[in-house]
Design an enzyme around this catalytic site. Structure first.
Site, PDB file in Angstrom:
ATOM      1  N   ASP A  42       0.825  -1.211   0.000  1.00 46.84           N
ATOM      2  CA  ASP A  42       0.000   0.000   0.000  1.00 46.84           C
ATOM      3  C   ASP A  42       0.860   1.262   0.000  1.00 46.84           C
ATOM      4  O   ASP A  42       1.974   1.264   0.517  1.00 46.84           O
ATOM      5  CB  ASP A  42      -0.910  -0.020   1.241  1.00 46.84           C
ATOM      6  CG  ASP A  42      -2.083   0.940   1.104  1.00 46.84           C
ATOM      7  OD1 ASP A  42      -2.324   1.439  -0.016  1.00 46.84           O
ATOM      8  OD2 ASP A  42      -2.762   1.191   2.120  1.00 46.84           O
ATOM      9  N   GLY A  43       0.335   2.323  -0.598  1.00 47.08           N
ATOM     10  CA  GLY A  43       1.003   3.622  -0.534  1.00 47.08           C
ATOM     11  C   GLY A  43       1.545   4.145  -1.856  1.00 47.08           C
ATOM     12  O   GLY A  43       2.228   5.172  -1.881  1.00 47.08           O
TER      13      GLY A  43
ATOM     14  N   ARG B 274       0.122   7.732  -2.461  1.00 51.47           N
ATOM     15  CA  ARG B 274       0.726   8.757  -1.609  1.00 51.47           C
ATOM     16  C   ARG B 274       2.187   9.002  -1.972  1.00 51.47           C
ATOM     17  O   ARG B 274       2.677  10.116  -1.891  1.00 51.47           O
ATOM     18  CB  ARG B 274       0.595   8.344  -0.126  1.00 51.47           C
ATOM     19  CG  ARG B 274      -0.770   8.694   0.461  1.00 51.47           C
ATOM     20  CD  ARG B 274      -1.049   7.938   1.713  1.00 51.47           C
ATOM     21  NE  ARG B 274      -1.379   6.536   1.397  1.00 51.47           N
ATOM     22  CZ  ARG B 274      -1.429   5.568   2.295  1.00 51.47           C
ATOM     23  NH1 ARG B 274      -1.137   5.822   3.557  1.00 51.47           N
ATOM     24  NH2 ARG B 274      -1.771   4.350   1.937  1.00 51.47           N
ATOM     25  N   TRP B 275       2.872   7.961  -2.422  1.00 54.79           N
ATOM     26  CA  TRP B 275       4.263   8.127  -2.873  1.00 54.79           C
ATOM     27  C   TRP B 275       4.298   9.126  -4.035  1.00 54.79           C
ATOM     28  O   TRP B 275       5.132  10.032  -4.075  1.00 54.79           O
ATOM     29  CB  TRP B 275       4.824   6.770  -3.312  1.00 54.79           C
ATOM     30  CG  TRP B 275       6.277   6.775  -3.683  1.00 54.79           C
ATOM     31  CD1 TRP B 275       7.341   6.468  -2.875  1.00 54.79           C
ATOM     32  CD2 TRP B 275       6.833   7.110  -4.972  1.00 54.79           C
ATOM     33  NE1 TRP B 275       8.511   6.589  -3.575  1.00 54.79           N
ATOM     34  CE2 TRP B 275       8.231   6.976  -4.854  1.00 54.79           C
ATOM     35  CE3 TRP B 275       6.291   7.495  -6.201  1.00 54.79           C
ATOM     36  CZ2 TRP B 275       9.101   7.225  -5.932  1.00 54.79           C
ATOM     37  CZ3 TRP B 275       7.154   7.753  -7.258  1.00 54.79           C
ATOM     38  CH2 TRP B 275       8.540   7.621  -7.124  1.00 54.79           C
TER      39      TRP B 275
ATOM     40  N   HIS C 291       2.250   3.668  -9.152  1.00 50.35           N
ATOM     41  CA  HIS C 291       2.013   2.245  -9.417  1.00 50.35           C
ATOM     42  C   HIS C 291       3.189   1.634 -10.183  1.00 50.35           C
ATOM     43  O   HIS C 291       3.585   0.500  -9.917  1.00 50.35           O
ATOM     44  CB  HIS C 291       0.707   2.051 -10.183  1.00 50.35           C
ATOM     45  CG  HIS C 291      -0.514   2.414  -9.375  1.00 50.35           C
ATOM     46  ND1 HIS C 291      -0.694   1.996  -8.078  1.00 50.35           N
ATOM     47  CD2 HIS C 291      -1.619   3.150  -9.684  1.00 50.35           C
ATOM     48  CE1 HIS C 291      -1.854   2.465  -7.618  1.00 50.35           C
ATOM     49  NE2 HIS C 291      -2.425   3.172  -8.569  1.00 50.35           N
TER      50      HIS C 291
ATOM     51  N   SER D 128      -7.432  -5.655  -5.178  1.00 50.26           N
ATOM     52  CA  SER D 128      -8.515  -6.212  -4.357  1.00 50.26           C
ATOM     53  C   SER D 128      -9.831  -6.182  -5.122  1.00 50.26           C
ATOM     54  O   SER D 128      -9.992  -5.428  -6.093  1.00 50.26           O
ATOM     55  CB  SER D 128      -8.648  -5.423  -3.051  1.00 50.26           C
ATOM     56  OG  SER D 128      -9.349  -4.214  -3.272  1.00 50.26           O
TER      57      SER D 128
ATOM     58  N   ASN E  69     -11.004  -2.748  -5.312  1.00 49.01           N
ATOM     59  CA  ASN E  69     -10.263  -1.744  -6.084  1.00 49.01           C
ATOM     60  C   ASN E  69     -10.966  -1.345  -7.390  1.00 49.01           C
ATOM     61  O   ASN E  69     -10.599  -0.346  -8.027  1.00 49.01           O
ATOM     62  CB  ASN E  69      -8.821  -2.197  -6.364  1.00 49.01           C
ATOM     63  CG  ASN E  69      -7.913  -2.135  -5.139  1.00 49.01           C
ATOM     64  OD1 ASN E  69      -6.996  -2.943  -4.976  1.00 49.01           O
ATOM     65  ND2 ASN E  69      -8.154  -1.168  -4.261  1.00 49.01           N
TER      66      ASN E  69
ATOM     67  N   ARG F 194       1.972  -4.881   6.240  1.00 48.48           N
ATOM     68  CA  ARG F 194       1.302  -3.841   5.453  1.00 48.48           C
ATOM     69  C   ARG F 194       2.177  -2.594   5.471  1.00 48.48           C
ATOM     70  O   ARG F 194       2.635  -2.154   6.527  1.00 48.48           O
ATOM     71  CB  ARG F 194      -0.083  -3.500   6.003  1.00 48.48           C
ATOM     72  CG  ARG F 194      -0.787  -2.461   5.095  1.00 48.48           C
ATOM     73  CD  ARG F 194      -2.218  -2.186   5.472  1.00 48.48           C
ATOM     74  NE  ARG F 194      -2.849  -1.354   4.443  1.00 48.48           N
ATOM     75  CZ  ARG F 194      -4.103  -1.478   4.040  1.00 48.48           C
ATOM     76  NH1 ARG F 194      -4.886  -2.398   4.566  1.00 48.48           N
ATOM     77  NH2 ARG F 194      -4.603  -0.671   3.116  1.00 48.48           N
TER      78      ARG F 194
ATOM     79  N   ARG G  50      -4.960  -1.827   8.918  1.00 47.53           N
ATOM     80  CA  ARG G  50      -6.170  -2.619   8.667  1.00 47.53           C
ATOM     81  C   ARG G  50      -5.826  -3.689   7.633  1.00 47.53           C
ATOM     82  O   ARG G  50      -4.792  -3.621   6.962  1.00 47.53           O
ATOM     83  CB  ARG G  50      -7.315  -1.730   8.180  1.00 47.53           C
ATOM     84  CG  ARG G  50      -6.996  -0.923   6.942  1.00 47.53           C
ATOM     85  CD  ARG G  50      -8.218  -0.137   6.427  1.00 47.53           C
ATOM     86  NE  ARG G  50      -7.814   0.807   5.396  1.00 47.53           N
ATOM     87  CZ  ARG G  50      -7.483   2.078   5.635  1.00 47.53           C
ATOM     88  NH1 ARG G  50      -7.522   2.564   6.854  1.00 47.53           N
ATOM     89  NH2 ARG G  50      -7.109   2.857   4.642  1.00 47.53           N
TER      90      ARG G  50
HETATM   91  C1  IPE Z   1      -5.415  -2.774  -0.197  1.00 50.54           C
HETATM   92  O1  IPE Z   1      -5.100  -1.445  -0.337  1.00 50.54           O
HETATM   93  C2  IPE Z   1      -5.396  -3.451  -1.534  1.00 50.54           C
HETATM   94  C3  IPE Z   1      -4.086  -3.607  -2.151  1.00 50.54           C
HETATM   95  C4  IPE Z   1      -2.939  -3.244  -1.623  1.00 50.54           C
HETATM   96  C5  IPE Z   1      -4.084  -4.250  -3.440  1.00 50.54           C
HETATM   97  P1  IPE Z   1      -6.216  -0.312  -0.511  1.00 50.54           P
HETATM   98  O2  IPE Z   1      -5.481   0.955  -0.641  1.00 50.54           O
HETATM   99  O3  IPE Z   1      -7.147  -0.688  -1.586  1.00 50.54           O
HETATM  100  O4  IPE Z   1      -6.982  -0.423   0.888  1.00 50.54           O
HETATM  101  P2  IPE Z   1      -7.881   0.651   1.643  1.00 50.54           P
HETATM  102  O5  IPE Z   1      -8.904   1.145   0.656  1.00 50.54           O
HETATM  103  O6  IPE Z   1      -6.978   1.738   2.101  1.00 50.54           O
HETATM  104  O7  IPE Z   1      -8.464  -0.106   2.796  1.00 50.54           O
HETATM  105  C1  IPE Z   2      -1.536   0.313  -3.398  1.00 50.56           C
HETATM  106  O1  IPE Z   2      -1.372   1.684  -3.444  1.00 50.56           O
HETATM  107  C2  IPE Z   2      -1.785  -0.264  -4.776  1.00 50.56           C
HETATM  108  C3  IPE Z   2      -3.151  -0.773  -4.977  1.00 50.56           C
HETATM  109  C4  IPE Z   2      -4.104  -0.768  -4.105  1.00 50.56           C
HETATM  110  C5  IPE Z   2      -3.458  -1.302  -6.299  1.00 50.56           C
HETATM  111  P1  IPE Z   2      -2.584   2.693  -3.385  1.00 50.56           P
HETATM  112  O2  IPE Z   2      -2.983   3.045  -4.780  1.00 50.56           O
HETATM  113  O3  IPE Z   2      -3.673   2.166  -2.529  1.00 50.56           O
HETATM  114  O4  IPE Z   2      -1.888   3.935  -2.697  1.00 50.56           O
HETATM  115  P2  IPE Z   2      -2.521   4.950  -1.661  1.00 50.56           P
HETATM  116  O5  IPE Z   2      -3.114   4.137  -0.548  1.00 50.56           O
HETATM  117  O6  IPE Z   2      -3.570   5.724  -2.411  1.00 50.56           O
HETATM  118  O7  IPE Z   2      -1.376   5.784  -1.213  1.00 50.56           O
HETATM  119 MG    MG Z   3      -4.104   2.376  -0.569  1.00 49.95          MG
END
Ligand code: IPE
Ligand code: IPE
Ligand code: MG
Length: 235
Positions: free
Chosen positions: A24-25, A28-29, A41, A69, A72, A183, A189
């Site tokens: 995750d992140g 935000r990165w 990504h 997910s 997503n 995570r 979570r």
């Molecule tokens: C969880 O991250 C799914 C993946 C890392 C693929 P999300 O960014 O989708 O989760 P939430 O929405 O913050 O719970």
């Molecule tokens: C995780 O990064 C990648 C996927 C869920 C596919 P995010 O896209 O959820 O990144 P943040 O949470 O918005 O920073």
């Molecule tokens: Mg995320």
């Protein structure tokens, strides 16, 4: 060292066999650098590549990565397209390396619901990596509640619903038990990931944003894991 639950045989419980990561992140990165989310990504894929290259040195039997997910799909069409295109690109560019590095690909989740060309690419990748000895499991269109419901339905069809029969029908049925769930990005979570398998897994939440996650961070996580005392309810 310690006893594993129920088996009576002494195994080295300080060594993790199966680690899963909620990557995750990425968004935000990118935001921190005023870049489009898609760049985050892309850099996230590079972090995956680095980790898979270093997999052999970790001694892990299985690394499971949460890539997309079932929730997503709620993101913008553009972002979903970017993620799907990155997936296509990654399989194309890295499949040969997986094979060369003895990596066996496994996909968990409702991945047959993805675009037909991706399903075909994945089927080909699964067949070509079938002989690998270290597993890279990728969760695609994955939701744990759906996985458990599917497993329970199959268990019911074949007889009794018990914890054992459900476990035997989960997408992860042929993977070692989950030892450690990580995570990144500071969120605390599970976001519908491996809910059943995490029953006695150790958890590690780190602030690092996924594109910054390095193989050394995984080594450090494994070090941390080795110092944990797992009790499984006993003493
Ligand atoms: C969880 O991250 C799914 C993946 C890392 C693929 P999300 O960014 O989708 O989760 P939430 O929405 O913050 O719970
Ligand atoms: C995780 O990064 C990648 C996927 C869920 C596919 P995010 O896209 O959820 O990144 P943040 O949470 O918005 O920073
Ligand atoms: Mg995320």
């Amino acid at each position: 060292m310690g006893d594993s639950p129920g088996t009576g045989t002494v195994i080295d419980t300080s060594r993790a066999r199966h680690v899963a990561i909620i990557m995750d992140g990425n968004g935000r990165w990118a935001k921190k650098r005023a870049l489009p989310r898609a760049v985050g990504h892309q850099r996230g894929v590079e972090a995956v590549r680095r980790l898979v290259r270093g997999l052999e040195g970790t001694g892990l039997e299985c690394l499971t990565l949460y890539a997309f997910s079932s929730e997503n799909w709620k993101r913008s069409e553009d972002e979903v397209d970017d993620l799907m295109n990155l997936m296509r690109k990654f399989i194309r560019s890295d499949l040969a390396e997986f094979i060369a590095n003895d990596v066996k690909l496994k996909i968990i989740g409702d991945w047959r619901g993805l675009a037909p060309d991706i399903v075909a690419m994945l089927e080909d990748a699964l067949a070509q990596t079938a002989k690998g000895s270290r597993t890279l499991a990728v969760a695609l269109n994955y939701g744990a509640q759906n996985e458990i419901a599917r497993a329970a339905a199959q268990a019911a069809q074949q007889g009794e619903i018990t914890t054992e029969t459900i476990t035997a029908h989960l997408d992860t049925r042929d993977l070692p038990p989950l030892d450690l769930l990580i995570r990144t990005s500071g969120e605390i979570r599970l976001s519908n990931f491996l809910l059943w398998q995490a029953a006695y897994a150790e958890m590690l939440f780190v602030d690092t944003l996924w594109p910054d996650f390095k193989p050394e961070d995984l080594v450090q996580a494994l070090d941390d894991f080795a110092r944990r005392e797992r009790r499984y309810g006993g003493r």
